[in-house]
Design a protein around this motif. Structure first.
Motif, PDB file in Angstrom:
ATOM      1  N   ASP A 193       0.833  -1.218   0.000  1.00  0.00           N
ATOM      2  CA  ASP A 193       0.000   0.000   0.000  1.00  0.00           C
ATOM      3  C   ASP A 193       0.857   1.253   0.000  1.00  0.00           C
ATOM      4  O   ASP A 193       0.540   2.242  -0.658  1.00  0.00           O
ATOM      5  CB  ASP A 193      -0.928   0.020   1.232  1.00  0.00           C
ATOM      6  N   TYR A 194       1.974   1.201   0.788  1.00  0.00           N
ATOM      7  CA  TYR A 194       2.850   2.368   0.855  1.00  0.00           C
ATOM      8  C   TYR A 194       3.479   2.649  -0.506  1.00  0.00           C
ATOM      9  O   TYR A 194       3.502   3.794  -0.964  1.00  0.00           O
ATOM     10  CB  TYR A 194       3.946   2.154   1.909  1.00  0.00           C
ATOM     11  N   GLU A 195       3.952   1.570  -1.140  1.00  0.00           N
ATOM     12  CA  GLU A 195       4.580   1.763  -2.452  1.00  0.00           C
ATOM     13  C   GLU A 195       3.588   2.332  -3.463  1.00  0.00           C
ATOM     14  O   GLU A 195       3.916   3.234  -4.238  1.00  0.00           O
ATOM     15  CB  GLU A 195       5.131   0.430  -2.971  1.00  0.00           C
ATOM     16  N   GLU A 196       2.365   1.801  -3.413  1.00  0.00           N
ATOM     17  CA  GLU A 196       1.356   2.269  -4.369  1.00  0.00           C
ATOM     18  C   GLU A 196       1.010   3.741  -4.098  1.00  0.00           C
ATOM     19  O   GLU A 196       0.919   4.551  -5.025  1.00  0.00           O
ATOM     20  CB  GLU A 196       0.098   1.408  -4.253  1.00  0.00           C
ATOM     21  N   ALA A 197       0.852   4.065  -2.792  1.00  0.00           N
ATOM     22  CA  ALA A 197       0.509   5.443  -2.437  1.00  0.00           C
ATOM     23  C   ALA A 197       1.621   6.392  -2.864  1.00  0.00           C
ATOM     24  O   ALA A 197       1.366   7.474  -3.411  1.00  0.00           O
ATOM     25  CB  ALA A 197       0.260   5.540  -0.930  1.00  0.00           C
ATOM     26  N   GLN A 198       2.858   5.959  -2.631  1.00  0.00           N
ATOM     27  CA  GLN A 198       3.994   6.808  -2.980  1.00  0.00           C
ATOM     28  C   GLN A 198       4.062   7.026  -4.497  1.00  0.00           C
ATOM     29  O   GLN A 198       4.319   8.128  -4.966  1.00  0.00           O
ATOM     30  CB  GLN A 198       5.282   6.137  -2.464  1.00  0.00           C
ATOM     31  N   MET A 252       3.385  10.541  -9.026  1.00  0.00           N
ATOM     32  CA  MET A 252       2.853  10.777 -10.372  1.00  0.00           C
ATOM     33  C   MET A 252       1.944  12.013 -10.371  1.00  0.00           C
ATOM     34  O   MET A 252       1.993  12.834 -11.295  1.00  0.00           O
ATOM     35  CB  MET A 252       2.062   9.530 -10.808  1.00  0.00           C
ATOM     36  N   ALA A 253       1.129  12.146  -9.309  1.00  0.00           N
ATOM     37  CA  ALA A 253       0.250  13.315  -9.226  1.00  0.00           C
ATOM     38  C   ALA A 253       1.078  14.597  -9.150  1.00  0.00           C
ATOM     39  O   ALA A 253       0.772  15.598  -9.792  1.00  0.00           O
ATOM     40  CB  ALA A 253      -0.677  13.205  -8.011  1.00  0.00           C
ATOM     41  N   ARG A 254       2.189  14.530  -8.363  1.00  0.00           N
ATOM     42  CA  ARG A 254       3.081  15.701  -8.262  1.00  0.00           C
ATOM     43  C   ARG A 254       3.706  16.005  -9.609  1.00  0.00           C
ATOM     44  O   ARG A 254       3.826  17.169 -10.000  1.00  0.00           O
ATOM     45  CB  ARG A 254       4.198  15.414  -7.263  1.00  0.00           C
ATOM     46  N   ALA A 255       4.112  14.946 -10.310  1.00  0.00           N
ATOM     47  CA  ALA A 255       4.784  15.139 -11.599  1.00  0.00           C
ATOM     48  C   ALA A 255       3.824  15.750 -12.619  1.00  0.00           C
ATOM     49  O   ALA A 255       4.209  16.597 -13.408  1.00  0.00           O
ATOM     50  CB  ALA A 255       5.325  13.809 -12.114  1.00  0.00           C
ATOM     51  N   GLU A 265      -6.810   9.496  -7.260  1.00  0.00           N
ATOM     52  CA  GLU A 265      -6.160   8.196  -7.062  1.00  0.00           C
ATOM     53  C   GLU A 265      -5.125   8.261  -5.943  1.00  0.00           C
ATOM     54  O   GLU A 265      -4.995   7.315  -5.160  1.00  0.00           O
ATOM     55  CB  GLU A 265      -5.521   7.716  -8.371  1.00  0.00           C
ATOM     56  N   ALA A 266      -4.408   9.395  -5.875  1.00  0.00           N
ATOM     57  CA  ALA A 266      -3.436   9.553  -4.773  1.00  0.00           C
ATOM     58  C   ALA A 266      -4.173   9.575  -3.431  1.00  0.00           C
ATOM     59  O   ALA A 266      -3.742   8.933  -2.459  1.00  0.00           O
ATOM     60  CB  ALA A 266      -2.625  10.827  -4.955  1.00  0.00           C
ATOM     61  N   ALA A 267      -5.316  10.294  -3.378  1.00  0.00           N
ATOM     62  CA  ALA A 267      -6.095  10.363  -2.130  1.00  0.00           C
ATOM     63  C   ALA A 267      -6.627   8.977  -1.762  1.00  0.00           C
ATOM     64  O   ALA A 267      -6.531   8.560  -0.595  1.00  0.00           O
ATOM     65  CB  ALA A 267      -7.250  11.354  -2.288  1.00  0.00           C
ATOM     66  N   ASP A 268      -7.151   8.259  -2.757  1.00  0.00           N
ATOM     67  CA  ASP A 268      -7.652   6.892  -2.503  1.00  0.00           C
ATOM     68  C   ASP A 268      -6.533   6.014  -1.932  1.00  0.00           C
ATOM     69  O   ASP A 268      -6.727   5.290  -0.950  1.00  0.00           O
ATOM     70  CB  ASP A 268      -8.131   6.237  -3.814  1.00  0.00           C
ATOM     71  N   ALA A 269      -5.364   6.103  -2.581  1.00  0.00           N
ATOM     72  CA  ALA A 269      -4.241   5.246  -2.169  1.00  0.00           C
ATOM     73  C   ALA A 269      -3.813   5.585  -0.741  1.00  0.00           C
ATOM     74  O   ALA A 269      -3.508   4.691   0.055  1.00  0.00           O
ATOM     75  CB  ALA A 269      -3.074   5.417  -3.136  1.00  0.00           C
TER      76      ALA A 269
END
Lengths: 353, 237
Positions: free
Chosen positions: B57-62, B67-70, B130-134
């Motif tokens: 989960d951490y890896e996916e969230a990160q 990606m959202a930041r990029a 997606e970042a918020a969900d993760a």
């Protein structure tokens, strides 16, 4: 930059010829594939040998790494769009100027987000794109504003002033930026088609057609997000007026029923263009893939329009969209590499046409 | 220790009582230790699953936030994150596993709808959703991991304590008590033997005295019998 409405004739031939030559210089798929396999330093080097050379050299002493890449991308974008305005005359200038105000809207939202999240001035400045109508002085005043109220004061005499003042009460009540951000976006979209003649000329009609298509794509994106999330939100709150596909009353029912929304989109004039996006919607869990497919569809649609009407505003707007996409793609690659993402993941996130 | 105890019968009885109690305590603690180990193994399996899920989960969230930041820029992501007004709540209760009090952590208001996150739809993209969900899933995993790992640590401590107590009883207290018991028993036996010996001695002495007395009496009697008749014993005045 100011809006010229002197009634002189538009120089479509000249501007579209310049745009075609600039469009040919945009990065293609091979360039992106090369960039994806480079580190931030190599990307900077690659950019130094490309269209971005001037911006990279000018900013090289002040910034480094990915910040340099991002600043150079923004400066180059702003220079190109300033050139468009320099080339354009008459009504065409007015259309381009109206369209480029989206960067003013972006800058306002960026400054407000910076204040709201207590970000450093430098990080706010990095995200600004100085390609809109705001002067350097106004941007400096925006960056110097210490509160949302101060930002609204700075913008009081612009086209965003009334909308922001109207939404400020709701911002104070709910303490979230949504009403202000929505007000900025709405003010931009309303101004795009405001004051156009009731019986438009062929050129104006093509301008309207292009914008209607863009607004439709924006509404589709928002409707799909709301529909997929199942959130208890009135879709009319996020509806952008001016498109052809939806109306304010009907969008609510479509958002409530995803299948109906999808079948409506398949039957629409964008059906063929949206095919990939709608297939992605059915197979993927998240919506970012659908958004990418929508962005790709919008780029392809804009290119189709520009090919169909080569001497109109369509090639110019198609170029603006493509250039913005190039900036987003290169920034995504550089930031993605900086964050250590693998090339396959980054490649998935790019929108290449 | 054996030398510190008084070798008395009362002490022996007290030690025997302590040995009995310690043996019963040892058996009970051994059962508790085995039970705790079984419970611990169950929790360990759960903790391994949770830990591996937490890592994923951490890896996916990160990855989603990178990606959202990029794509959206750092400020857009920070602005969206700062818009959240209703923060997740955590309530901690406790439950008892074989006498070990472990926390039971419940989280609420973690998973939020698009309308509860505070950011707008026009100014953001599905990348931020997606970042918020993760991250919401990550918070749930963290809460679960906190519960399971705290329970695991507490169980482990309790197992260690119980093991130490079992070992202390088995290898320290009980051997010492048995040693003391043996010492007292030996001492008591020795005392008994001494007593018997003494008694025998006294008896022999008494018998000797009696024999001597008897011999004396019989000697006197035989002397009187041996004197002629009419002979008067001359006695000096």
């Amino acid at each position: 930059m100011s809006t010229r409405t002197n009634g002189s004739g538009s120089n479509y031939e000249y501007v579209t010829a310049r745009v075609r030559s600039r469009r040919a210089k945009l990065f293609d798929e091979d360039d992106y594939r090369k960039l994806i396999r480079m580190g931030p330093g190599e990307i900077a080097r690659f950019m130094e040998e490309s269209e971005y050379e001037e911006a990279m050299n000018a900013l090289g002493a002040r910034y480094s790494g990915v910040d340099l890449i991002e600043h150079a991308l923004h400066r180059n974008l702003a220079n190109h769009f300033d050139d468009l305005l320099r080339f354009a005359e008459g009504r065409l200038y007015d259309y381009i100027a109206r369209y480029l105000r989206q960067f003013d809207a972006w800058n306002i939202k960026t400054v407000m987000r910076g204040i709201y999240s207590d970000a450093e001035r430098e990080s706010v400045e990095t995200d600004l794109i100085r390609a809109g109508e705001f002067s350097e002085r106004r941007i400096e005043r925006l960056l110097g504003a210490e509160s949302i109220e101060a930002v609204i004061d700075v913008l009081a005499d612009t086209m965003f002033g009334d909308a922001l003042a109207g939404a400020y009460g709701e911002y104070e009540e709910r303490a979230v930026l949504v009403p202000l951000e929505n007000a900025v976006d709405r003010a931009f979209y309303e101004a795009l088609i405001a004051g156009l003649p009731s019986e438009p000329s062929r050129a104006t009609q093509l301008y309207i057609d292009f914008l209607e298509a863009e607004i439709d794509f924006r509404n589709i994106e928002n409707a799909l997000r709301l529909s997929r999330s199942g959130a208890d939100v009135d879709p009319a709150e996020y509806y952008i007026d001016g498109g052809r596909l939806f109306d304010e009353e009907g969008i609510g029912a479509l958002v409530a029923n995803t299948d109906e929304l999808v079948s409506r989109l398949r039957e629409s004039t964008y059906g063929d263009d949206l095919d990939a996006a709608l297939n992605e919607l059915e197979s993927a869990e998240g919506l970012s893939g659908v958004e990418r497919a929508l962005n790709r569809a919008l780029l392809e649609y804009s290119r189709t329009l520009s090919n169909r009407y080569p001497l109109s505003v369509c090639p110019v707007f198609a170029y603006v969209l493509a250039k913005m996409r190039e900036v987003d793609n290169v920034r995504a690659i550089a930031r993605g590499k900086e964050a250590g993402l693998d090339p396959e993941t980054i490649e998935e996130e790019l929108v290449m046409v | 220790m054996a030398n510190d105890v008084k070798p008395t019968r009362k002490e022996l009885m007290a030690i025997e009582d302590r040995i009995d109690l310690s043996e019963r305590g040892h058996d009970t603690l051994e059962q508790k230790r085995d039970g705790l180990i079984m419970e611990f193994m169950d929790i360990l399996d759960q903790a391994q699953d949770v830990r591996s899920g937490l890592g994923d989960d951490y890896e996916e969230a990160q990855e989603t936030i990178d990606m959202a930041r990029a794509i959206e820029g750092d400020l857009a992501v920070r602005g969206a994150a700062a818009a959240l007004k209703e923060h997740p709540e955590i309530t901690i209760q406790s439950k008892n596993i074989m006498g070990v009090v472990v926390p039971q952590i419940e989280s609420s208001k973690v998973q939020k709808g698009l309308d509860e996150r505070g950011y707008g739809i026009l100014g953001t993209s599905a990348q931020i959703d997606e970042a918020a969900d993760a991250y919401e899933e990550l918070i749930d995993s963290i809460v679960l991991a906190a519960e399971v790992e705290t329970a695991m640590k507490k169980m482990l401590n309790e197992i260690e304590t119980t093991k130490r107590r079992v070992n202390a009883l088995e290898f320290k207290l009980l051997p010492e008590l048995h040693e003391s018991q043996e010492y007292i028993e030996q001492k008591l036996e020795e005392q008994e033997r001494e007593e018997i010996f003494r008694m025998k001695k006294i008896k022999n002495k008494k018998e000797e005295e009696e024999r001597e007395a008897r011999d004396e009496v019989s000697a006197e009697e035989s002397e009187e019998t041996d004197r002629p008749e009419g002979e008067v014993a001359v006695t000096s005045d």
